[in-house]
Design an enzyme around this catalytic site. Structure first.
Site, PDB file in Angstrom:
ATOM      1  N   LYS A 116     -18.788  34.397 -94.731  1.00  0.00           N
ATOM      2  CA  LYS A 116     -18.671  33.009 -95.210  1.00  0.00           C
ATOM      3  C   LYS A 116     -17.263  32.449 -95.054  1.00  0.00           C
ATOM      4  CE  LYS A 116     -22.923  33.462 -96.098  1.00  0.00           C
ATOM      5  NZ  LYS A 116     -23.882  33.014 -95.079  1.00  0.00           N
ATOM      6  N   GLU A 200     -13.337  28.380-104.226  1.00  0.00           N
ATOM      7  CA  GLU A 200     -13.608  26.958-104.016  1.00  0.00           C
ATOM      8  C   GLU A 200     -13.503  26.223-105.341  1.00  0.00           C
ATOM      9  OE1 GLU A 200     -16.997  27.201-100.441  1.00  0.00           O
ATOM     10  OE2 GLU A 200     -17.570  26.571-102.457  1.00  0.00           O
ATOM     11  N   ARG A 291     -31.563  30.546 -89.413  1.00  0.00           N
ATOM     12  CA  ARG A 291     -32.966  30.946 -89.311  1.00  0.00           C
ATOM     13  C   ARG A 291     -33.869  29.724 -89.486  1.00  0.00           C
ATOM     14  NH1 ARG A 291     -31.302  32.028 -94.725  1.00  0.00           N
ATOM     15  NH2 ARG A 291     -32.386  30.599 -96.125  1.00  0.00           N
TER      16      ARG A 291
END
Ligand code: MV4
Length: 494
Positions: A116, A200, A291
């Site tokens: 990530k 974050e 996906r």
């Protein structure tokens, strides 16, 4: 075009993929576990192979076994569906090494998006807005403190190897930071085998909005607009819709273009989703889902594009069949995930035999499912029975059709979340489109609504003849319920 595709998945998504194969004249190969011998998808395929015992580790997640079965069957490609091995770079790599086309991005891109921190950095480079925070791994407390002070509390610590909410820690003030960092790193190591953590700014109750993208092997990428996925509980989405009530056409064009450009920038091949948080009118990139997703049908309903067929075309090396200027959004679509679970018992799974089953139909309704009447839902996998999808000329008509379809749905033998969906479809905030990720937590009245709906007799199924043992059981329950109601109205009766 591909000749034969092995579907490395089960349930409704396996059938969804096989339907595309059938329409395109591609042969389909099912793999199934010992728990899925009776499953519809194992029967639907042209060929089926049992690949192991019920636990997913021993069957659907067994890379060697899946790849060997593909070779044995002569499949030239593997479609991974969602979940299981869908975003596993080792699996994509094993396919690449064996000369079997993995229907999805390359193992390199899967690896990139799976980390990530790397994904965040790539998106920043591609000009996509991200949540204020770090673009590298935070290992020391000092470093964490400085960054948190800079962006302001609350902050959220996330494992780089994760996604989907696992192991994330919200930090409200500086004193909590040290413990939070240690805990998040420890969880990251045990769950993902990677201690890397990033920080974050924590956004309170944002909307969860995602863009569908398609990239081909020629470097072209387009977007198919957004989906609103804010109605979720513990990272499990329950209702999705397209478009989002919060997104204007100008915002869609701007964010969609950024998302598509970013996809092209990383060399993204296949169907994928860019997840964003949406707060106070702004988008912030979260992560890429590399996906096909559960909720892809709502996008198909409003764009008219068969996303799985596009995946097949892309995998066979063809360019996208449409360009961005040909993509339009028409009307509105809502998806309710129909699960075998009890909404009044903390959504506890309720697997078991479907003693009677009839799915709704009629204009504007689509049902994607992997079950049939008298089928037993096995306890080993997730308890989704179907995806009930409506389409209407506008949001109101999509809701009207959803309510009507929920009324028509007959499922006897297991508890389902249909009453929950009925309660949401009449909830004034939902009807207004005032949604965010705190919706279910806040709307505690939903559970009283569910009780009322159950008490009133809510479905067409109750008006139909039941299998006889069920009829007796229902009569007994109704008798007890009647007495209970009398007692609560008039006090103890002797
Ligand atoms: C966040 C957030 C608020 N601020 N990040 C949880 C799942 C994963 N995909 C990201 N998640 C969140 N990340 C920041 N900086 C809130 C969530 C979040 C959430 C996100 C999407 C859908 C549902 C959610 C439910 C709770 C928290």
């Amino acid at each position: 075009m591909l000749n034969k595709v092995l579907i490395a998945n089960r349930g409704e998504i396996a059938i969804r993929v096989m339907r595309a194969c059938r329409e395109m004249g591609i042969a389909s190969v099912a793999i199934y576990s010992e728990a899925d011998k009776e499953a519809l998808f194992a029967r639907y395929a042209d060929e089926s192979f049992c690949i192991g015992p019920p636990p997913a580790r021993a069957s659907y997640l067994n890379i060697r076994k899946v790849v060997d079965t593909a070779k044995e069957s002569g499949a030239d490609a593997i479609h991974p569906g969602y979940g299981f091995l869908a975003e596993n770079p080792k699996f994509a790599r094993a396919c690449e090494d064996e000369g079997i086309k993995f229907i999805g991005p390359s193992s390199r891109v899967l690896e990139l998006m799976g980390d990530k921190i790397t994904a965040r950095r790539k998106m920043i480079k591609a000009g996509v807005p991200v949540v204020p925070g770090t673009d590298e791994c935070v290992s020391e407390l000092r470093q964490a403190k400085d960054i948190a002070d800079e962006i302001g509390y609350p902050v959220i610590l996330k494992p780089s190897g994760g996604g989907g909410g696992i192991g994330m820690t919200i930090v409200g003030d500086p004193e909590e930071l040290e413990d939070a960092l240690k805990t998040t790193q420890a969880i990251a190591t045990t769950t993902f085998g990677l201690s890397d953590v990033y920080i974050e700014k924590y956004l309170l109750n944002p909307r969860h909005i995602e863009f569908q993208i398609l990239g081909d092997s020629k470097g072209n990428a387009i977007h198919l607009g957004e989906r609103e996925c804010s109605i979720q509980r513990r990272q499990q989405k329950l209702i999705e819709e397209a478009p989002s009530p919060a997104v204007t056409s100008a915002m869609r064009t701007e964010m969609g273009e950024k998302a598509a450009n970013a996809a092209a920038f990383v060399g993204y091949e296949g169907a994928g989703t860019m997840e964003f948080l949406f707060s106070e009118g702004r988008f912030y990139f979260l992560e890429v889902n590399a996906r096909i997703q559960v909720e892809h049908p709502v996008t198909e309903m409003v764009t008219g594009i068969d996303i799985v067929k596009e995946q097949m075309r892309i995998a066979s090396g063809l360019p996208l069949s449409i360009d961005q200027t040909e993509i339009g959004m028409k009307g509105w679509s809502i998806e309710c995930r129909i699960n075998a679970e009890d909404p009044l018992d903390d959504f506890a799974p309720s697997p078991g035999k479907l003693k009677n089953y009839r799915s709704p139909g009629g204009v504007g309704i689509r049902v994607d499912s992997g079950v049939y009447s008298h089928y037993s839902i096995p306890p080993f996998y997730d308890p989704m029975i179907s995806k009930l999808v409506s389409w209407g000329k506008d949001r109101n008509e999509a809701m009207e059709r959803m309510r009507r379809a929920l009324y028509e749905y007959v499922i006897v033998g297991v508890k389902t979340n249909i009453p929950f969906h009925m309660a949401v479809m009449e909830n004034p905030r939902y009807v207004e489109g005032a949604l965010d990720t705190g919706f279910i937590e806040r709307e505690t009245g939903l559970f009283d609504d569910i009780k009322r709906i159950l008490d009133q007799g809510y479905s067409l199924g109750e008006k139909l003849p039941q299998p006889s043992s069920e009829k007796k059981k229902i009569a007994a329950i109704a008798a007890v319920a009647a007495v209970t109601r009398m007692q609560s109205r008039y006090g103890e009766t002797s």
